[in-house]
Design an enzyme around this catalytic site. Sequence first.
Site, PDB file in Angstrom:
ATOM      1  CG  ASP A  84     -11.386  -1.814  -0.653  1.00 22.36           C
ATOM      2  OD1 ASP A  84     -10.603  -2.784  -0.615  1.00 22.36           O
ATOM      3  OD2 ASP A  84     -11.065  -0.698  -1.097  1.00 22.36           O
ATOM      4  CG  ASP A 142      -2.019  -0.987   1.161  1.00 21.00           C
ATOM      5  OD1 ASP A 142      -2.466  -1.284   0.045  1.00 21.00           O
ATOM      6  OD2 ASP A 142      -2.457  -1.482   2.218  1.00 21.00           O
TER       7      ASP A 142
END
Length: 253
Positions: free
Chosen positions: A130, A11
């Site tokens: 997500d 990330d």
Amino acid sequence: MLKKRIVICLDVKDGRTTKGIKFKDNVDIGDPVEMAAEYYRQGVDELVFYDIMASARGRGPILDLISQVASQVFIPFCVGGGIGSLDDICSTIAAGAEKVSLNSQAVKNPDLIRQGARVFGNQCIVLGMDAAADAAMPSGYRVYINGGRTATELDALEWARRAVELGSGEIVLNSIDADGTKNGYELTLTRMISEAVPVPVIASGGGGTPEHLAAVLGDGKADAALVASMVHSGEYTVSSIKNALAARGIPVR
């Protein structure tokens, strides 16, 4: 039986690798180029690079950094974050990615999946999803965008099926509830999506021990497991994870 894959996620925020818990309280943990090179040396099967602020800030992918990371790894490399057009897909692949992950931008413009699959092939187009538990949704899970900050009206199961129909060749399924906790993957969500679509599903969010990976690759029916915190912390290496899985009868590469 097909061998299971271990995927490491970087990330990236402001050019640095970062890690948070449930998409919050992110801290800087290193240089993504150096980390990619190290994980490649360790034998990871695939690498995923997410620019976690691109969509929220309304900008495209950071191509120079993607190119630097790509130069360090000779395995499948997937890039997500801010990819909102066919031109963005093209430039990201030109920078060295084999696959692109479409998440927020795919929700905002589902036809982008179809366009990308038509031009580059289904194998290049990954749906990044997500999701978090929500009893108000038919499947029990709601889709979120913009790095988990914005709730949508999309049901996770319905969106997974639709994305595959549009041309997505793989799904990276991230549980917001489990993300960064290292308490185990969300098996119910992963199994539901894995059983509903004919493409590979990569489980993401919650990996903390090899037992967690064995569970999601077994009972959770995932084709691959994405890890971040458990390797970023130095507690495990790729080889130690693979050895532990093999000892439990999970076929690994």
